[in-house]
Write a protein that holds these residues in place. Structure first.
Motif, PDB file in Angstrom:
ATOM      1  N   SER A  28       0.703  -1.615  -0.393  1.00  0.00           N
ATOM      2  CA  SER A  28       0.111   0.224   0.535  1.00  0.00           C
ATOM      3  C   SER A  28       0.889   1.715  -0.037  1.00  0.00           C
ATOM      4  O   SER A  28       0.589   1.656   0.428  1.00  0.00           O
ATOM      5  N   LEU A  52      -3.202  -1.954  -4.341  1.00  0.00           N
ATOM      6  CA  LEU A  52      -4.387  -1.890  -5.221  1.00  0.00           C
ATOM      7  C   LEU A  52      -5.376  -0.786  -5.493  1.00  0.00           C
ATOM      8  O   LEU A  52      -4.903   0.325  -4.108  1.00  0.00           O
ATOM      9  N   THR A  54      -7.925   1.405  -5.353  1.00  0.00           N
ATOM     10  CA  THR A  54      -8.910   1.565  -4.656  1.00  0.00           C
ATOM     11  C   THR A  54      -9.727   2.752  -5.539  1.00  0.00           C
ATOM     12  O   THR A  54     -11.239   2.439  -5.875  1.00  0.00           O
ATOM     13  N   CYS A 105     -14.010  -2.228   0.670  1.00  0.00           N
ATOM     14  CA  CYS A 105     -12.577  -3.512   0.702  1.00  0.00           C
ATOM     15  C   CYS A 105     -12.601  -4.327   0.106  1.00  0.00           C
ATOM     16  O   CYS A 105     -11.874  -4.869  -0.818  1.00  0.00           O
ATOM     17  N   LYS A 109     -10.262  -4.980  -2.962  1.00  0.00           N
ATOM     18  CA  LYS A 109      -9.200  -5.066  -2.221  1.00  0.00           C
ATOM     19  C   LYS A 109      -8.601  -6.412  -2.520  1.00  0.00           C
ATOM     20  O   LYS A 109      -7.655  -6.391  -2.913  1.00  0.00           O
TER      21      LYS A 109
END
Length: 205
Positions: A28, A52, A54, A105, A109
Protein backbone atom coordinates in the motif's frame (compact mmCIF):
# COMPACT_ATOMS: atom_id res chain seq x y z
CA UNK A 1 19.78 -6.86 14.94
CA UNK A 2 18.69 -5.29 11.64
CA UNK A 3 21.49 -7.04 9.77
CA UNK A 4 20.33 -10.43 11.07
CA UNK A 5 16.71 -9.61 10.25
CA UNK A 6 17.74 -8.58 6.74
CA UNK A 7 19.60 -11.85 6.21
CA UNK A 8 16.50 -13.80 7.30
CA UNK A 9 14.40 -11.96 4.70
CA UNK A 10 16.87 -12.84 1.93
CA UNK A 11 17.08 -16.46 3.11
CA UNK A 12 13.31 -16.81 3.01
CA UNK A 13 13.07 -15.38 -0.49
CA UNK A 14 15.95 -17.55 -1.68
CA UNK A 15 14.19 -20.71 -0.49
CA UNK A 16 11.23 -19.92 -2.70
CA UNK A 17 13.43 -19.04 -5.66
CA UNK A 18 15.37 -22.31 -5.35
CA UNK A 19 12.06 -24.17 -5.57
CA UNK A 20 11.07 -22.25 -8.69
CA UNK A 21 8.03 -20.70 -7.03
CA UNK A 22 6.36 -17.64 -8.50
CA UNK A 23 6.43 -14.75 -6.02
CA UNK A 24 4.70 -11.40 -5.80
CA UNK A 25 4.52 -8.57 -3.28
CA UNK A 26 1.50 -6.51 -2.29
CA UNK A 27 2.08 -3.00 -0.99
CA UNK A 28 0.00 0.00 0.00
CA UNK A 29 3.14 2.18 -0.16
CA UNK A 30 3.23 3.40 3.41
CA UNK A 31 6.37 4.65 5.12
CA UNK A 32 6.60 1.31 6.94
CA UNK A 33 6.34 -0.52 3.59
CA UNK A 34 9.61 0.85 2.27
CA UNK A 35 12.15 -1.49 3.96
CA UNK A 36 10.49 -4.58 2.47
CA UNK A 37 10.30 -2.96 -0.96
CA UNK A 38 13.96 -2.01 -0.72
CA UNK A 39 14.92 -5.56 0.27
CA UNK A 40 12.88 -7.05 -2.58
CA UNK A 41 14.50 -4.65 -5.05
CA UNK A 42 17.95 -5.79 -3.87
CA UNK A 43 16.97 -9.46 -4.09
CA UNK A 44 15.15 -9.42 -7.43
CA UNK A 45 13.64 -6.21 -8.79
CA UNK A 46 11.63 -8.17 -11.37
CA UNK A 47 9.30 -9.58 -8.67
CA UNK A 48 5.97 -7.83 -9.30
CA UNK A 49 4.73 -5.41 -6.66
CA UNK A 50 0.95 -5.09 -6.82
CA UNK A 51 -0.73 -1.88 -5.69
CA UNK A 52 -4.48 -2.03 -5.13
CA UNK A 53 -5.81 1.06 -6.87
CA UNK A 54 -9.11 1.48 -5.05
CA UNK A 55 -9.90 4.82 -6.69
CA UNK A 56 -10.05 6.47 -3.28
CA UNK A 57 -6.34 6.95 -2.50
CA UNK A 58 -4.80 10.26 -1.52
CA UNK A 59 -2.96 11.86 -4.45
CA UNK A 60 0.12 11.88 -2.23
CA UNK A 61 0.03 8.08 -2.02
CA UNK A 62 0.06 7.73 -5.80
CA UNK A 63 2.92 10.21 -6.13
CA UNK A 64 4.84 8.41 -3.40
CA UNK A 65 4.25 5.05 -5.11
CA UNK A 66 5.63 6.36 -8.39
CA UNK A 67 8.64 8.03 -6.75
CA UNK A 68 9.55 4.91 -4.75
CA UNK A 69 9.09 2.67 -7.80
CA UNK A 70 11.50 4.83 -9.79
CA UNK A 71 14.03 5.14 -6.97
CA UNK A 72 14.16 1.40 -6.28
CA UNK A 73 13.57 0.18 -9.83
CA UNK A 74 10.47 -1.77 -8.80
CA UNK A 75 8.12 -3.64 -11.10
CA UNK A 76 4.92 -1.99 -9.82
CA UNK A 77 1.56 -3.09 -11.21
CA UNK A 78 -1.69 -1.33 -10.27
CA UNK A 79 -4.80 -3.46 -9.83
CA UNK A 80 -8.35 -2.16 -10.14
CA UNK A 81 -11.65 -3.73 -9.23
CA UNK A 82 -13.57 -5.34 -12.08
CA UNK A 83 -16.67 -3.63 -10.63
CA UNK A 84 -17.02 -0.04 -11.83
CA UNK A 85 -17.33 2.65 -9.16
CA UNK A 86 -20.87 3.61 -10.20
CA UNK A 87 -21.91 0.02 -9.44
CA UNK A 88 -20.33 0.18 -5.98
CA UNK A 89 -23.32 1.89 -4.37
CA UNK A 90 -26.13 0.76 -2.10
CA UNK A 91 -29.88 0.95 -2.72
CA UNK A 92 -29.91 4.59 -1.57
CA UNK A 93 -27.17 5.52 -4.01
CA UNK A 94 -24.43 5.94 -1.40
CA UNK A 95 -20.97 4.63 -2.12
CA UNK A 96 -20.29 1.47 -0.17
CA UNK A 97 -17.44 3.01 1.82
CA UNK A 98 -20.15 4.99 3.64
CA UNK A 99 -22.68 2.21 4.21
CA UNK A 100 -20.82 -1.12 3.89
CA UNK A 101 -17.04 -0.62 4.13
CA UNK A 102 -16.39 -4.38 4.34
CA UNK A 103 -18.03 -4.86 0.94
CA UNK A 104 -16.13 -1.87 -0.40
CA UNK A 105 -12.85 -3.45 0.72
CA UNK A 106 -13.87 -6.78 -0.80
CA UNK A 107 -14.63 -5.23 -4.19
CA UNK A 108 -11.52 -3.04 -4.30
CA UNK A 109 -8.90 -5.01 -2.37
CA UNK A 110 -9.85 -8.69 -2.38
CA UNK A 111 -11.51 -9.24 -5.74
CA UNK A 112 -8.73 -7.67 -7.86
CA UNK A 113 -6.16 -9.99 -6.25
CA UNK A 114 -7.95 -13.19 -7.22
CA UNK A 115 -6.32 -13.62 -10.67
CA UNK A 116 -2.94 -12.66 -9.17
CA UNK A 117 -3.21 -15.40 -6.55
CA UNK A 118 -4.20 -17.91 -9.20
CA UNK A 119 -1.06 -17.05 -11.21
CA UNK A 120 1.45 -17.11 -8.32
CA UNK A 121 2.64 -19.42 -5.55
CA UNK A 122 3.91 -17.04 -2.85
CA UNK A 123 2.34 -13.81 -1.62
CA UNK A 124 4.92 -11.64 0.17
CA UNK A 125 3.31 -9.24 2.65
CA UNK A 126 5.01 -6.78 4.99
CA UNK A 127 2.82 -7.14 8.08
CA UNK A 128 4.42 -6.92 11.55
CA UNK A 129 3.47 -8.38 14.91
CA UNK A 130 3.59 -5.00 16.65
CA UNK A 131 0.95 -3.45 14.39
CA UNK A 132 -2.26 -5.11 15.62
CA UNK A 133 -3.46 -7.68 18.14
CA UNK A 134 -4.45 -10.07 15.34
CA UNK A 135 -1.01 -9.91 13.70
CA UNK A 136 0.72 -10.67 17.00
CA UNK A 137 -0.11 -14.36 16.60
CA UNK A 138 0.64 -14.74 12.89
CA UNK A 139 3.16 -17.30 11.64
CA UNK A 140 5.91 -16.59 9.12
CA UNK A 141 4.00 -18.66 6.58
CA UNK A 142 0.26 -19.22 6.35
CA UNK A 143 -1.92 -20.91 3.76
CA UNK A 144 -3.43 -18.47 1.31
CA UNK A 145 -6.25 -18.65 -1.18
CA UNK A 146 -5.91 -20.72 -4.36
CA UNK A 147 -3.13 -22.83 -2.88
CA UNK A 148 -0.75 -19.96 -2.32
CA UNK A 149 1.56 -19.45 0.65
CA UNK A 150 1.45 -16.06 2.35
CA UNK A 151 4.95 -15.16 3.54
CA UNK A 152 5.50 -12.54 6.27
CA UNK A 153 9.24 -11.73 6.20
CA UNK A 154 8.89 -8.56 8.30
CA UNK A 155 6.83 -10.14 11.07
CA UNK A 156 9.38 -9.62 13.85
CA UNK A 157 10.47 -6.17 12.78
CA UNK A 158 9.47 -3.22 14.98
CA UNK A 159 8.66 0.37 14.11
CA UNK A 160 12.09 1.31 15.50
CA UNK A 161 13.80 -1.17 13.16
CA UNK A 162 11.83 0.23 10.22
CA UNK A 163 12.96 3.74 11.12
CA UNK A 164 16.60 2.68 11.55
CA UNK A 165 16.60 0.78 8.25
CA UNK A 166 15.12 3.75 6.39
CA UNK A 167 17.71 6.09 7.85
CA UNK A 168 20.58 3.71 7.09
CA UNK A 169 19.53 3.48 3.42
CA UNK A 170 18.22 7.03 3.00
CA UNK A 171 14.71 5.85 2.16
CA UNK A 172 11.80 8.31 2.01
CA UNK A 173 8.68 8.61 4.15
CA UNK A 174 5.11 9.03 2.94
CA UNK A 175 4.47 12.77 2.43
CA UNK A 176 1.39 12.70 4.69
CA UNK A 177 3.26 11.29 7.68
CA UNK A 178 4.54 14.73 8.65
CA UNK A 179 0.88 15.78 8.94
CA UNK A 180 0.14 13.01 11.43
CA UNK A 181 -1.02 10.25 9.08
CA UNK A 182 0.91 7.24 10.34
CA UNK A 183 -1.13 4.72 8.35
CA UNK A 184 -2.60 5.95 5.09
CA UNK A 185 -5.41 4.11 3.37
CA UNK A 186 -8.35 5.42 1.37
CA UNK A 187 -9.42 9.03 1.88
CA UNK A 188 -12.91 8.30 3.32
CA UNK A 189 -11.57 5.84 5.89
CA UNK A 190 -8.28 7.42 7.03
CA UNK A 191 -7.76 9.67 10.06
CA UNK A 192 -4.65 11.39 11.36
CA UNK A 193 -2.66 10.40 14.43
CA UNK A 194 -4.27 13.28 16.32
CA UNK A 195 -7.64 11.59 15.94
CA UNK A 196 -6.44 7.99 16.45
CA UNK A 197 -3.62 7.15 18.85
CA UNK A 198 -2.46 3.72 17.57
CA UNK A 199 -0.09 3.46 14.62
CA UNK A 200 -2.73 1.81 12.46
CA UNK A 201 -5.72 3.16 14.37
CA UNK A 202 -6.50 5.75 11.74
CA UNK A 203 -6.49 3.35 8.80
CA UNK A 204 -10.14 2.27 8.91
CA UNK A 205 -11.59 4.91 11.21
Amino acid sequence: MIEQATIRVFEGLERYRERGLRMFVSSSFQTHSIPLLHLVSRFDASIPVFFLETGFHFPETRMFRDAVAEQLGLNVVSLESPIQKLAQRDAQGRFLFASDPDECCYLNKVLPLEPVLQAHDVWIAGVRRDQTRFRRDLADEVKGRHGTVKFHPMLDWTSKMVWEYRKAHDLPEHPLEASGYLSVGCIPCTRSWGEESAERGGRWA
